[in-house]
Design a protein around this motif. Structure first.
Motif: not given
Length: 124
Positions: A79-81, A6-7, A20-24
């Motif tokens: 995956l972004d929020l 996450e970042s 927020l962004s989640c890198t896979l």
């Protein structure tokens, strides 16, 4: 399990926004649930937003509906929020999660893959 990073967390004032962004690091199966959860010390982890079936379905908790938007970018594999109109009660550690089988998208037990979390703090 799918490694997740996450970042995008940080400290903001009431009413401001964060993304927020989640890198896979490996391909996650978009047909299964992916979600954002949040947790404060001593409290249960809460599912706030989820996406399912290649983005065809999204789910939100009542506390964030109409303020948060979850999305999946397949080209970037993230995956972004998007979090708008943040309130002090949104302060928490935020985690992304990815499922590798069918399940209830806002339920913690659905997920085996979790990120390390990113802190969001909203000052009043």
């Amino acid at each position: 399990q799918v490694p997740l990073v996450e970042s995008g967390g940080g400290s903001v004032q009431t009413g401001e926004s964060l993304r927020l962004s989640c890198t896979l690091s490996t391909y996650a199966r978009s047909k299964y649930c992916m979600a954002w959860f949040r947790q404060n010390p001593g409290k249960k982890r809460e599912g706030v937003a989820a996406i399912y079936d290649n983005g065809r379905h999204t789910f939100y908790s009542n506390s964030v509906r109409d303020r948060f938007t979850i999305s999946r970018d397949n080209t970037k594999n993230t995956l972004d929020l998007q979090m708008n109109n943040l309130q002090p009660e949104d302060t928490a550690m935020y985690f992304c999660a990815a499922a590798d089988s069918e399940g209830v998208c806002l339920a913690e037990h659905t997920y085996r893959s979790w990120g390390q979390g990113t802190q969001v703090t909203v000052a009043s």
